[in-house]
Design a protein around this motif. Structure first.
Motif, PDB file in Angstrom:
ATOM      1  N   GLU A   1       0.862  -1.180   0.000  1.00 12.31           N
ATOM      2  CA  GLU A   1       0.000   0.000   0.000  1.00 12.31           C
ATOM      3  C   GLU A   1       0.895   1.226   0.000  1.00 12.31           C
ATOM      4  O   GLU A   1       2.055   1.155   0.418  1.00 12.31           O
ATOM      5  CB  GLU A   1      -0.915  -0.009   1.236  1.00 12.31           C
ATOM      6  N   TRP A   2       0.342   2.347  -0.481  1.00 11.02           N
ATOM      7  CA  TRP A   2       1.099   3.592  -0.490  1.00 11.02           C
ATOM      8  C   TRP A   2       1.670   3.866   0.899  1.00 11.02           C
ATOM      9  O   TRP A   2       0.992   3.683   1.914  1.00 11.02           O
ATOM     10  CB  TRP A   2       0.208   4.741  -0.887  1.00 11.02           C
TER      11      TRP A   2
ATOM     12  N   ILE B   1      -0.069   3.677   4.740  1.00 13.06           N
ATOM     13  CA  ILE B   1       0.409   2.838   5.850  1.00 13.06           C
ATOM     14  C   ILE B   1       0.713   3.694   7.068  1.00 13.06           C
ATOM     15  O   ILE B   1       0.384   3.317   8.197  1.00 13.06           O
ATOM     16  CB  ILE B   1       1.613   1.985   5.409  1.00 13.06           C
ATOM     17  N   ASP B   2       1.296   4.860   6.854  1.00 16.70           N
ATOM     18  CA  ASP B   2       1.549   5.754   7.986  1.00 16.70           C
ATOM     19  C   ASP B   2       0.239   6.179   8.646  1.00 16.70           C
ATOM     20  O   ASP B   2       0.158   6.263   9.874  1.00 16.70           O
ATOM     21  CB  ASP B   2       2.352   6.974   7.544  1.00 16.70           C
ATOM     22  N   ALA B   3      -0.798   6.436   7.859  1.00 18.24           N
ATOM     23  CA  ALA B   3      -2.109   6.803   8.421  1.00 18.24           C
ATOM     24  C   ALA B   3      -2.698   5.646   9.227  1.00 18.24           C
ATOM     25  O   ALA B   3      -3.285   5.855  10.290  1.00 18.24           O
ATOM     26  CB  ALA B   3      -3.063   7.242   7.317  1.00 18.24           C
ATOM     27  N   LEU B   4      -2.546   4.423   8.722  1.00 17.72           N
ATOM     28  CA  LEU B   4      -3.021   3.251   9.460  1.00 17.72           C
ATOM     29  C   LEU B   4      -2.240   3.075  10.764  1.00 17.72           C
ATOM     30  O   LEU B   4      -2.819   2.808  11.820  1.00 17.72           O
ATOM     31  CB  LEU B   4      -2.874   1.989   8.603  1.00 17.72           C
TER      32      LEU B   4
ATOM     33  N   TYR C   1       5.886   3.269  -2.973  1.00 17.22           N
ATOM     34  CA  TYR C   1       5.787   4.621  -3.530  1.00 17.22           C
ATOM     35  C   TYR C   1       5.245   4.580  -4.950  1.00 17.22           C
ATOM     36  O   TYR C   1       4.992   5.610  -5.546  1.00 17.22           O
ATOM     37  CB  TYR C   1       7.157   5.303  -3.493  1.00 17.22           C
ATOM     38  N   GLU C   2       5.047   3.361  -5.478  1.00 17.64           N
ATOM     39  CA  GLU C   2       4.533   3.192  -6.830  1.00 17.64           C
ATOM     40  C   GLU C   2       3.123   3.764  -6.904  1.00 17.64           C
ATOM     41  O   GLU C   2       2.265   3.422  -6.097  1.00 17.64           O
ATOM     42  CB  GLU C   2       4.500   1.702  -7.197  1.00 17.64           C
TER      43      GLU C   2
ATOM     44  N   LYS D   1      -0.105  16.524   1.417  1.00 13.57           N
ATOM     45  CA  LYS D   1       1.151  17.216   1.721  1.00 13.57           C
ATOM     46  C   LYS D   1       2.210  16.284   2.330  1.00 13.57           C
ATOM     47  O   LYS D   1       3.366  16.656   2.440  1.00 13.57           O
ATOM     48  CB  LYS D   1       0.877  18.409   2.638  1.00 13.57           C
ATOM     49  N   LEU D   2       1.829  15.067   2.679  1.00 17.22           N
ATOM     50  CA  LEU D   2       2.768  14.104   3.263  1.00 17.22           C
ATOM     51  C   LEU D   2       3.408  13.179   2.227  1.00 17.22           C
ATOM     52  O   LEU D   2       4.306  12.401   2.561  1.00 17.22           O
ATOM     53  CB  LEU D   2       2.048  13.252   4.315  1.00 17.22           C
ATOM     54  N   VAL D   3       2.950  13.260   0.996  1.00 12.96           N
ATOM     55  CA  VAL D   3       3.444  12.364  -0.048  1.00 12.96           C
ATOM     56  C   VAL D   3       4.864  12.746  -0.450  1.00 12.96           C
ATOM     57  O   VAL D   3       5.153  13.916  -0.707  1.00 12.96           O
ATOM     58  CB  VAL D   3       2.521  12.392  -1.288  1.00 12.96           C
TER      59      VAL D   3
END
Length: 185
Positions: A8-9, A13-16, A50-51, A64-66
């Motif tokens: 997953e992006w 994953i950071d949000a999870l 990151y794909e 803005k976190l990408v």
């Protein structure tokens, strides 16, 4: 120990892993086994990728976190810091129902509608994940077989789940699941 991972992006994953969401919306990658998205294991490592990660497809707070990367780029090593139990798998084909779920995930409304329309004969799957942070970050080498547009990979490195910490208390996770299930009734 587990080797099976869900790609997953990285921003998702950071949000999870920080309890910003418990929900994934998936149709699967282009190279899915049997041509459609399937969950074969419910305990999975969360593999950041990151794909195809694009800020324009996310809500502004997450856009803005990408981390922008050139097409085809991948890190030499991948940091695995969390895993999840997939507790619910809910197929959805109704755009109105998906719209009601907007408060529970991090994607922009246009992206969600586009995903629903892509392969319209297949549903969009709502996955609810009880996420755990590993006691330490595991840095594994990137291997070419991990690349490509697919949801599931099997890692070469063993990662043990013992002493992981749930990102949400069981009671709060249960409340969120109940809200989501009530929303899609």
């Amino acid at each position: 120990m587990t080797l099976h991972a869900l790609k997953e992006w990285s921003v998702v994953i950071d949000a999870l892993a920080t309890a910003k969401t418990i929900m994934l919306l998936r149709k699967g990658g282009i190279k899915e086994q049997n041509g459609k998205f399937e969950v074969t294991q419910t305990e999975v490592l969360l593999y950041p990728t990151y794909e195809h990660q694009q800020a324009s497809l996310l809500k502004p707070d997450y856009a803005k976190l990408v981390q922008s990367v050139i097409s085809g780029w991948h890190p030499e090593t991948v940091k695995i810091h969390s895993w999840a139990k997939i507790t619910h798998i809910i197929p959805v084909s109704d755009a109105g129902m998906v719209e009601k779920l907007q408060p529970y995930h991090i994607w922009g409304a246009n992206f969600v509608c586009d995903r629903l329309k892509w392969k319209p004969h297949q549903p969009l799957y709502i996955l609810l994940l009880k996420v755990y942070n590993l006691p330490k970050i595991h840095e594994i080498p990137y291997l070419t077989q991990y690349g490509g547009c697919k949801s599931w990979i099997d890692l070469e490195s063993e990662i043990y789940l013992e002493n992981s910490v749930a990102v949400l208390p069981e009671s709060r996770y249960g409340e969120l699941v109940a809200e989501i299930l009530d929303t899609i009734k």
